[in-house]
Design an enzyme around this catalytic site. Structure first.
Site, short mmCIF file in Angstrom:
data_model
loop_
_atom_site.label_atom_id
_atom_site.label_comp_id
_atom_site.label_asym_id
_atom_site.label_seq_id
_atom_site.Cartn_x
_atom_site.Cartn_y
_atom_site.Cartn_z
N THR A 219 -1.44 5.68 2.22
CA THR A 219 -2.70 4.94 2.24
C THR A 219 -2.78 4.06 3.48
OG1 THR A 219 -2.71 4.87 -0.18
CG2 THR A 219 -4.15 3.31 0.95
N LEU B 40 0.87 -1.16 0.00
CA LEU B 40 0.00 0.00 0.00
C LEU B 40 0.91 1.22 0.00
CD1 LEU B 40 -2.66 -0.90 2.74
CD2 LEU B 40 -2.90 -1.13 0.27
N ASP B 41 0.52 2.28 -0.71
CA ASP B 41 1.29 3.51 -0.64
C ASP B 41 1.48 3.93 0.81
OD1 ASP B 41 1.33 3.61 -3.36
OD2 ASP B 41 -0.17 5.19 -3.56
N MET B 42 2.58 4.59 1.09
CA MET B 42 2.86 5.03 2.46
C MET B 42 1.69 5.85 3.02
SD MET B 42 6.02 7.33 3.94
CE MET B 42 5.43 8.85 3.18
#
Length: 415
Positions: free
Chosen positions: A263, A259-261
């Site tokens: 998110t 997951l993106d940082m």
């Protein structure tokens, strides 16, 4: 759900404890008449017990036992770990509290004020230790005021003892022993309670566990935490590394997707090589179903739809991704409008995303592509100072790598 690791070894220890209760007539170790197991049944004084199997720093296997609250009015029982507070300090404060709160010369309003004051002072007695050996109190736990009894649960006691000693966790569960009720059945395992334990365990272990077994760990990742370590020591801290800190003998780097940082939400990690291999293939073959919730800037008029826009890395402006119909890889996102709402004087649309592909920044770029970037997106929208990215991995459905059963995990969006 808070942390629980129910292994075959833990279940054997649980069964052995229950046999001890029945055969010896006592729930203390060694048995004594003061702690008769029959009292837990006859007098309807059922208790929650916890078992934690661990390895010491010298690689010695130990079994820790805990119980919730008090037992026969006592803070300690032979064979169980100590509470998370000093018993002498607790008794001294208890004596002072009785004198001050029960003072016949004060009115009801003052009595309530003193009761609240002493409740807070009792809470302040609890001292916890995290995975790095740092101590913290209930006041240090982020979020709302903790409920009464926080820190007294059986699971918290054994986890706290293990953290203080620097033990490696091999297995952990709680079980109930007492008369059957609507909520509890004698001898069955239960996970630590949501209201009292979850925030404390998250602070202890550094991760918010949704589910864990010997093959997979499912967490609710915080916004701002990397999924896997980046380049440089300053980017080492991540969900993957934190799991390895809790379980230092993991044979693999546990992350199988990212997951993106910025998110938050559901993330699955592998606990062994076979699980890592199987889950990695499932993600690669798109056999995993994921759903996200987001707040988009502005009002999205279409109630649902499909965004089909190929994308690629902007090699001249990393880490940005761009829409490229000629050289981009296919990227498909389904969306459904859930509601409209105002946030800080900004009209927003709450949407449910169901990505059919898993490109880097796909949801963020596709949102911007339709003219409604995700709220507070520093890359593709308008960043709002001190506000997180309003994107949350809401739900994931996987096939368990060992049992082959379909499992769905979800956590509500925190915004």
């Amino acid at each position: 759900m808070p942390f629980s690791l129910v292994t075959e070894a833990v279940l054997k220890e649980k069964d052995a404890m229950i046999r001890h209760f029945k055969e010896s007539g006592s729930y203390s170790f060694p048995p004594c008449d003061e702690y008769r197991s029959a009292n837990l049944i006859r007098e309807r004084k059922g208790l929650m017990f916890a078992i934690l199997i661990a390895l010491t720093k010298e690689s010695e296997r130990v079994v820790l036992r805990g119980f919730s609250g008090l037992a026969e009015g006592h803070h300690q029982v032979p064979g169980y770990v100590n509470p998370t507070y000093s018993i002498n300090a607790f008794k001294a404060l208890e004596k002072e509290s009785d004198e001050k709160v029960k003072d016949p010369l004060i009115d009801d309003e003052e009595r309530r004020r003193r009761s609240k004051l002493y409740a807070e002072r009792f809470a302040d007695l609890h001292l916890f230790t995290d995975i790095d050996g740092n101590t913290f109190t209930l006041k240090d736990v982020q979020g709302t005021r903790m409920s009464t009894g926080s820190g007294d649960c059986a699971g918290i006691k054994v986890l706290n003892h293990a953290m203080r000693k620097g033990y490696k966790i091999l297995g952990f569960t709680e079980f109930y022993y007492g008369p059957d009720t609507k909520e509890r059945k004698k001898g069955l395992c239960y996970e630590p309670c949501e209201t009292r334990c979850r925030k404390i365990i998250k602070r202890m272990l550094g991760l918010d566990f949704v589910y864990v077994d010997e093959d997979i760990a499912v967490i609710n990742k915080d916004s701002g935490l990397l999924s896997a370590p980046g380049k440089g020591i300053e980017k080492l801290d991540s969900a993957s590394e934190r799991l390895k800190k809790i379980f230092p003998d993991l044979p693999v780097s546990p992350f199988v997707h990212r997951l993106d940082m910025d998110t938050s939400g559901i993330m699955v990690l592998a606990m062994n090589r076979e699980a890592h291999r199987t889950l990695s293939m499932d993600f690669e073959r798109r056999n995993i179903h994921k759903e996200y919730e987001a707040l988009l800037d502005g009002r999205v008029e279409e109630k649902e739809g499909i965004i089909d826009a190929p994308m690629r890395l902007d090699v001249d402006n990393r880490p940005y991704q761009i829409i490229d119909y000629e050289n981009g890889k296919r990227a498909i996102t389904r969306f459904k409008v859930l509601s409209y709402q105002w946030k800080d004087k900004i009209l927003t649309t709450r949407v449910l995303f169901s990505p059919e592909t898993g490109r880097t920044h796909q949801l963020r770029l596709h949102s911007a592509f339709i003219g409604h970037p995700i709220l507070s997106d520093r890359l593709y929208g308008h960043y709002i100072e001190n506000e997180r990215l309003m994107l949350h991995a809401l739900r994931i459905t996987i096939t368990h790598p060992r049992t082959k059963k379909e499992m769905t995990f979800s956590e509500p969006a925190p915004f």
